[in-house]
Design a protein around this motif. Structure first.
Motif, PDB file in Angstrom:
ATOM      1  N   ASP A 100       7.054  -0.883  -8.944  1.00 20.98           N
ATOM      2  CA  ASP A 100       8.404  -1.440  -8.760  1.00 20.98           C
ATOM      3  C   ASP A 100       9.421  -0.325  -8.528  1.00 20.98           C
ATOM      4  O   ASP A 100      10.314  -0.441  -7.677  1.00 20.98           O
ATOM      5  N   GLN A 101       9.287   0.764  -9.271  1.00 18.53           N
ATOM      6  CA  GLN A 101      10.187   1.909  -9.089  1.00 18.53           C
ATOM      7  C   GLN A 101      10.011   2.498  -7.691  1.00 18.53           C
ATOM      8  O   GLN A 101      10.985   2.887  -7.043  1.00 18.53           O
ATOM      9  N   ALA A 102       8.761   2.552  -7.225  1.00 17.56           N
ATOM     10  CA  ALA A 102       8.483   3.082  -5.891  1.00 17.56           C
ATOM     11  C   ALA A 102       9.125   2.210  -4.812  1.00 17.56           C
ATOM     12  O   ALA A 102       9.677   2.730  -3.836  1.00 17.56           O
ATOM     13  N   TYR A 103       9.071   0.896  -4.991  1.00 17.83           N
ATOM     14  CA  TYR A 103       9.716  -0.024  -4.037  1.00 17.83           C
ATOM     15  C   TYR A 103      11.222   0.259  -3.955  1.00 17.83           C
ATOM     16  O   TYR A 103      11.804   0.317  -2.864  1.00 17.83           O
ATOM     17  N   GLU A 159       0.830  -1.204   0.000  1.00 21.39           N
ATOM     18  CA  GLU A 159       0.000   0.000   0.000  1.00 21.39           C
ATOM     19  C   GLU A 159       0.865   1.254   0.000  1.00 21.39           C
ATOM     20  O   GLU A 159       0.588   2.219  -0.713  1.00 21.39           O
ATOM     21  N   LYS A 160       1.942   1.229   0.794  1.00 23.20           N
ATOM     22  CA  LYS A 160       2.843   2.385   0.848  1.00 23.20           C
ATOM     23  C   LYS A 160       3.516   2.603  -0.512  1.00 23.20           C
ATOM     24  O   LYS A 160       3.632   3.741  -0.983  1.00 23.20           O
ATOM     25  N   ALA A 161       3.967   1.515  -1.137  1.00 22.25           N
ATOM     26  CA  ALA A 161       4.613   1.632  -2.439  1.00 22.25           C
ATOM     27  C   ALA A 161       3.642   2.174  -3.480  1.00 22.25           C
ATOM     28  O   ALA A 161       4.021   2.994  -4.336  1.00 22.25           O
ATOM     29  N   CYS A 162       2.385   1.760  -3.402  1.00 18.76           N
ATOM     30  CA  CYS A 162       1.383   2.262  -4.355  1.00 18.76           C
ATOM     31  C   CYS A 162       1.088   3.741  -4.115  1.00 18.76           C
ATOM     32  O   CYS A 162       0.900   4.511  -5.066  1.00 18.76           O
ATOM     33  N   HIS A 163       1.041   4.154  -2.843  1.00 22.84           N
ATOM     34  CA  HIS A 163       0.875   5.576  -2.534  1.00 22.84           C
ATOM     35  C   HIS A 163       2.040   6.378  -3.111  1.00 22.84           C
ATOM     36  O   HIS A 163       1.849   7.456  -3.691  1.00 22.84           O
ATOM     37  N   CYS A 164       3.244   5.864  -2.939  1.00 23.43           N
ATOM     38  CA  CYS A 164       4.446   6.537  -3.433  1.00 23.43           C
ATOM     39  C   CYS A 164       4.398   6.681  -4.956  1.00 23.43           C
ATOM     40  O   CYS A 164       4.722   7.743  -5.502  1.00 23.43           O
ATOM     41  N   ALA A 165       3.974   5.620  -5.629  1.00 26.14           N
ATOM     42  CA  ALA A 165       3.866   5.661  -7.088  1.00 26.14           C
ATOM     43  C   ALA A 165       2.824   6.687  -7.538  1.00 26.14           C
ATOM     44  O   ALA A 165       3.057   7.457  -8.477  1.00 26.14           O
ATOM     45  N   LEU A 166       1.675   6.719  -6.856  1.00 28.44           N
ATOM     46  CA  LEU A 166       0.627   7.681  -7.208  1.00 28.44           C
ATOM     47  C   LEU A 166       1.076   9.114  -6.941  1.00 28.44           C
ATOM     48  O   LEU A 166       0.722  10.037  -7.683  1.00 28.44           O
ATOM     49  N   ASN A 167       1.862   9.303  -5.890  1.00 27.77           N
ATOM     50  CA  ASN A 167       2.371  10.641  -5.587  1.00 27.77           C
ATOM     51  C   ASN A 167       3.288  11.132  -6.704  1.00 27.77           C
ATOM     52  O   ASN A 167       3.278  12.310  -7.060  1.00 27.77           O
ATOM     53  N   ARG A 168       4.074  10.215  -7.265  1.00 26.93           N
ATOM     54  CA  ARG A 168       4.941  10.577  -8.389  1.00 26.93           C
ATOM     55  C   ARG A 168       4.129  10.877  -9.647  1.00 26.93           C
ATOM     56  O   ARG A 168       4.384  11.847 -10.353  1.00 26.93           O
ATOM     57  N   ILE A 169       3.144  10.044  -9.902  1.00 22.92           N
ATOM     58  CA  ILE A 169       2.360  10.173 -11.137  1.00 22.92           C
ATOM     59  C   ILE A 169       1.507  11.442 -11.131  1.00 22.92           C
ATOM     60  O   ILE A 169       1.474  12.194 -12.096  1.00 22.92           O
ATOM     61  N   PHE A 170       0.807  11.677 -10.008  1.00 23.79           N
ATOM     62  CA  PHE A 170      -0.147  12.792  -9.930  1.00 23.79           C
ATOM     63  C   PHE A 170       0.363  13.930  -9.045  1.00 23.79           C
ATOM     64  O   PHE A 170      -0.428  14.636  -8.417  1.00 23.79           O
ATOM     65  N   GLY A 171       1.692  14.100  -9.003  1.00 24.31           N
ATOM     66  CA  GLY A 171       2.272  15.120  -8.129  1.00 24.31           C
ATOM     67  C   GLY A 171       1.702  16.507  -8.321  1.00 24.31           C
ATOM     68  O   GLY A 171       1.474  17.232  -7.351  1.00 24.31           O
ATOM     69  N   PHE A 172       1.455  16.914  -9.564  1.00 24.46           N
ATOM     70  CA  PHE A 172       0.957  18.256  -9.822  1.00 24.46           C
ATOM     71  C   PHE A 172      -0.569  18.315  -9.836  1.00 24.46           C
ATOM     72  O   PHE A 172      -1.132  19.409  -9.920  1.00 24.46           O
ATOM     73  N   GLU A 173      -1.224  17.189  -9.758  1.00 18.85           N
ATOM     74  CA  GLU A 173      -2.684  17.144  -9.671  1.00 18.85           C
ATOM     75  C   GLU A 173      -3.090  16.119  -8.612  1.00 18.85           C
ATOM     76  O   GLU A 173      -3.702  15.090  -8.923  1.00 18.85           O
TER      77      GLU A 173
END
Length: 338
Positions: A65-68, A6-20
């Motif tokens: 995977d990148q987030a991990y 869950e943490k890794a998925c949050h991290c990935a979403l933060n990267r993807i949607f950082g500006f939105e």
């Protein structure tokens, strides 16, 4: 730091949607968790975001995977990551509709201990701080250190008001949090590295950012980080500001979040006070006329039972600004003439 899926998925979403970040929060809320977003098929993702969304093809297993890998590296360096839906995310920030999907945190304290039952006050203002602004910034932060419930001083680690607030907090035993406009691995400006490292290593203090490692200090990043400064705090104090500036933006954001806003009034012909005077005139900010009235408005009691001695005033005024032996000589002279 335990790296859950869950943490890794949050991290990935933060990267993807950082500006939105609103899109990331909407997806997490709608589906019940960050990992549920990555369980969607490409067809389902297009159905939610639209077939021509610029985010098509970004919500992938490779992103997780990148987030991990990123979280593993950060954990080895003592840097935490907290997702929006995880325990330890600041409750006051979570109330804001544009809160980041996650926060990177450098601190010796567990993330949840940084904001649990703690009153946060943002102290912000111009980089071009005047002697008047510097004196009052120090006076206010010192005054807040005398309250029974010691607040956390929040600011942006920038030149002028920000660094003055952080340093005065540290000198007077107040916890302080710096909200960075860079990744958690980059201190900007570099001249503030010593203060920043002291904050990161002092219990109750922290450096935080929603920007991934390697993020450069671009102008747009400073503007976006202001929403975190405003969202973390129940009250925001503007020391000095021109009519246009990041501090004005932060105050208006705090006002839109239904938070208390205060401003230090100044001379009408001083450009560094025109922003403060405008916010007071527009009834966005309440004027600060004394440290005592500010503390009363904040509902904070001063636990000092007597007047501060001249010696204490001298020690506080010059601490960290002149060599300790100079302070000692001044105190010796005071003893001789009293």
């Amino acid at each position: 730091m335990e790296i859950t899926h869950e943490k890794a998925c949050h991290c990935a979403l933060n990267r993807i949607f950082g500006f939105e970040p609103k899109i990331a929060l909407a997806l997490i809320s709608h589906l019940g968790g960050a990992q549920e977003v990555f369980n969607l098929s490409p067809k389902d993702i297009n159905g939610l975001l639209g077939p021509h969304s610029k985010y098509s093809g970004t919500i992938t297993a490779e992103a997780v995977d990148q987030a991990y890998r990123e979280l593993t590296d950060l954990s080895a360096r003592g840097i935490h990551f907290i997702g929006w839906n995880e325990t330890g995310y600041p409750p006051s920030l979570k109330e804001c509709e544009d809160a980041p999907a996650g926060l990177y945190i450098r601190s010796t304290s567990p993330p949840e201990d940084l904001w649990l039952n703690r009153r946060m006050i943002s102290v912000i203002g111009t980089r071009d701080l005047s002697p008047y602004g510097r004196e009052w910034c120090e006076r206010i932060v010192r005054g807040l250190s005398g309250s029974h419930q010691k607040p956390v001083i929040v600011s942006g680690l920038a030149l002028g008001t920000d660094i003055e607030a952080h340093r005065t907090a540290l000198e007077n035993g107040l916890p302080t949090i710096g909200v960075m406009a860079t990744g958690p691995d980059t201190i900007y400006p570099w001249r503030h590295r010593q203060t920043a490292e002291m904050m990161a290593s002092t219990p109750g203090c922290a450096l935080i950012s929603d920007y991934p490692p390697g993020t450069a200090p671009l102008a747009v990043h400073f503007l976006r980080r202001n929403r975190i400064i405003a969202g973390l705090s129940k009250a925001t104090l503007l020391v000095e500001s021109k009519i246009r500036g990041g501090g004005m933006m932060t105050c208006r954001l705090a006002f839109s979040y239904n938070r208390d806003v205060y401003a230090l009034p100044g001379r009408v012909d001083d450009v560094r006070s025109q922003g403060c005077n405008m916010l007071i005139r527009q009834k966005i900010a309440e004027p600060v006329t004394s440290v005592e009235s500010l503390m009363e408005s904040l509902g904070m009691k001063n636990v000092s039972t007597g007047k501060i001695s001249i010696s204490d005033r001298v020690s506080r005024a010059f601490y960290g600004k002149v060599p300790e032996e100079c302070i000692g000589r001044m105190l010796l002279i005071l003893e001789m003439i009293q």
